[in-house]
Scaffold this active site. Structure first.
Site, short mmCIF file in Angstrom:
data_model
loop_
_atom_site.label_atom_id
_atom_site.label_comp_id
_atom_site.label_asym_id
_atom_site.label_seq_id
_atom_site.Cartn_x
_atom_site.Cartn_y
_atom_site.Cartn_z
CG ASN A 51 -4.60 4.34 13.91
OD1 ASN A 51 -4.92 5.37 14.50
ND2 ASN A 51 -3.38 3.84 13.96
CD GLU A 56 -2.38 -1.18 2.80
OE1 GLU A 56 -3.60 -1.09 2.93
OE2 GLU A 56 -1.59 -1.31 3.76
CB ILE A 61 -4.04 -3.94 19.34
CG1 ILE A 61 -4.07 -2.61 18.57
CG2 ILE A 61 -4.30 -3.71 20.83
CD1 ILE A 61 -5.42 -1.90 18.60
N GLY A 96 -5.51 -2.02 5.31
CA GLY A 96 -5.39 -3.06 4.29
C GLY A 96 -4.93 -4.40 4.82
#
Length: 524
Positions: A401, A311, A381, A405
């Site tokens: 957040n 990305e 996380i 992707g």
């Protein structure tokens, strides 16, 4: 492209200053669109309250700088909200300013701004967390209603009306096609020598008209260099001279280096076993300090002629392209530090032949990721003992957040690797828990979990085998005994031996942290 002006300086009211040199040579070469030049305030006045607006931008690059700021000023004087769709995260000049004046009703598909995040978690913004590859299709299908306005940053407008893209593509193609009205920001800070680096594919379609995307190599071009634009839809053109957000990456710490070392050792074993070629497979890398540490380690290893299908182009990929470790990198955006921006601009002729920027419904396309056999490396996380991964929610309820992707590549790539330090908050939070508080990537899609403690290869393992492998290899020693105790008691409970759990304790570690500030048993 991306001149370094020291990054965002905290002044939300800074004015766009256009140099005399810029005025002498306009980048707006189409006669019709040259008649639609106006100020950011005038352009922002054309956006109606309640509008759904597609903004350009992806990971702090290629986002509009002037119109969002003018829109926020207008909202401050007369409060109203809009719905904001982007490619991914933007910057304080867009997400931060609009969130600060409570000007966002709905936001998607990804964000990273602290003010926007707080508004989401306070319930003031309805946030839709989407796989990045699916957003374009959702808009084409009308899932989010009508797209009223597109606000798109470009490097220049050609005489024939084609648009030279800037430092990100994201969902710009879809926004330009689907929006009723278009506002263009022409940013003179974007390096015009990027022209030719972009590859915009116009062959996508909705089912049942879809055709295969004939992309078989990361460096293959299948589209056009420019964005098409219906000039009749352009209601404003705004000139800007503002740099992209640029964030310095931290030097890799000991945990990041150990994680990178575990991954490289794993690659070597896979090569020896014949499951990976010596050139590996196309690399997809999430954004951040740990992914950059992995890229740095790859560059210092024995690898040559690697490719990336990802990305975002980060600093580490520029280094690898320059050294020859990486021969080609395909992405949808840049995310560079100030040093990375300076390096790119200084050697743009080298990088222009080695970097391709595509729209995100191609850069993240499941069909292409599966065909190329992408090696996906992304942060997390937390993970639970059975391999489920939480990438988005703090303690199960508070958005960080977004999934971005990672799911596009984790489910469809050849290898899906998730990584994190084994602890957080000075050792009070374990990244390995009995059950994740939120699931983004299920155990069926997660192949490898890595912390600084070690690497757990989960392929071919049953749930109970995965649990022991993850605990023994990835959990911090301070939490390992407690995890073994939980697993042993779950197995002995007789509640089911396929995926043993104690339902009254599965989320007790998170509850303990919420009440006492630590997941450690007995700590207050």
């Amino acid at each position: 492209m991306l001149a370094d002006t020291g990054g965002y300086n905290g002044d939300h009211q800074r004015l766009t200053k256009l140099s005399e040199n810029m005025r002498a040579k306009s980048r707006i070469n189409n006669p019709l669109l040259a008649t639609r030049i106006m100020s950011a305030a005038q352009a922002a006045a054309l956006i109606k309250p309640g509008a759904t607006v597609g903004m350009s931008g992806f990971t702090g690059s290629g986002y509009p700088k002037a119109v969002p700021a003018a829109l926020a000023e207008r909202m401050k004087a007369s409060p109203f909200k809009i719905n904001v769709l982007t490619g991914a995260s933007t910057a304080p000049e867009l997400d931060g300013l609009l969130a600060a004046v409570d000007g966002i009703a709905t936001r998607l598909p990804f964000q990273s701004d602290p003010i926007c995040r707080q508004r989401i978690n306070d319930g003031h913004i309805d946030y839709i967390d989407c796989h990045l590859s699916e957003v374009s299709q959702y808009v084409w299908s009308g899932f989010f209603g009508k797209l009223n306005v597109a606000v798109i940053e470009v490097s220049a407008i050609r005489e024939d009306g084609l648009l030279i893209p800037s430092s990100s593509i994201g969902n710009n193609k879809t926004w330009l096609e689907q929006a009723e009205h278009i506002i263009l920001e022409v940013n003179y800070q974007q390096n015009l020598r990027m022209e030719g680096m972009h590859d915009i594919y116009y062959g996508t379609a909705l089912p049942p008209q879809r055709k295969p995307i004939m992309l078989t190599e990361a460096g293959q071009r299948i589209g056009e260099q420019y964005l098409r634009c219906d000039l009749n839809k352009v209601i404003a053109v705004v000139e800007t001279d503002s740099a992209d957000r640029n964030t310095a990456f931290k030097a890799p710490d000991d945990d990041s280096r150990r994680i990178a070392e575990h991954i490289l050792n794993f690659f070597e074993r896979e090569i020896e076993a014949g499951r990976l070629p010596k050139t590996l497979l196309p690399i997809q890398s999430g954004v951040g300090n740990i992914p950059n540490a992995v890229l740095e380690a790859l560059d210092s290893g024995p690898y040559k002629n690697l490719s990336a299908y990802t990305e975002v182009i980060q600093d580490g990929m520029l280094t690898m392209l320059k050294s020859g470790t990486l021969t080609m990198a395909s992405a949808t955006a840049f995310s560079l530090s100030p040093a990375g921006i300076a390096e790119f601009n200084a050697n743009i002729e080298l990088y222009r032949d080695k970097i391709i920027l595509r729209q995100q419904d191609i850069s993240n396309h499941p069909e292409v990721a599966r065909r190329l056999g992408v090696i996906a490396t992304n942060g997390m996380i937390e993970a639970d003992i059975y391999g489920n991964v939480n990438s988005t929610h703090i303690m199960g309820t508070r958005m960080m957040n977004g999934i971005g992707g990672s799911g596009d590549f984790a489910r469809n790539g050849y290898l899906s690797i998730f990584m994190s330090p084994s602890t957080a908050k000075q050792g009070h939070i374990s990244a390995i828990v009995p059950m994740v508080s939120h699931v983004d990537n299920t155990e069926h899609d997660v192949k490898v979990i890595v912390t600084e403690q070690g690497l757990a290869d989960l392929r071919g393992l049953s749930p109970r085998q995965r649990a022991l492998t993850i605990i023994d290899n990835c959990a911090h020693p301070d939490f390992r005994e407690a995890l073994h105790d939980y697993f042993a008691r779950a197995c002995a409970s007789g509640r089911g031996m396929h995926t043993p759990h104690l339902l009254n304790e599965a989320l007790s570690w998170h509850e303990r942290y919420e009440s006492s500030g630590s997941m450690r048993s007995g700590r207050k």
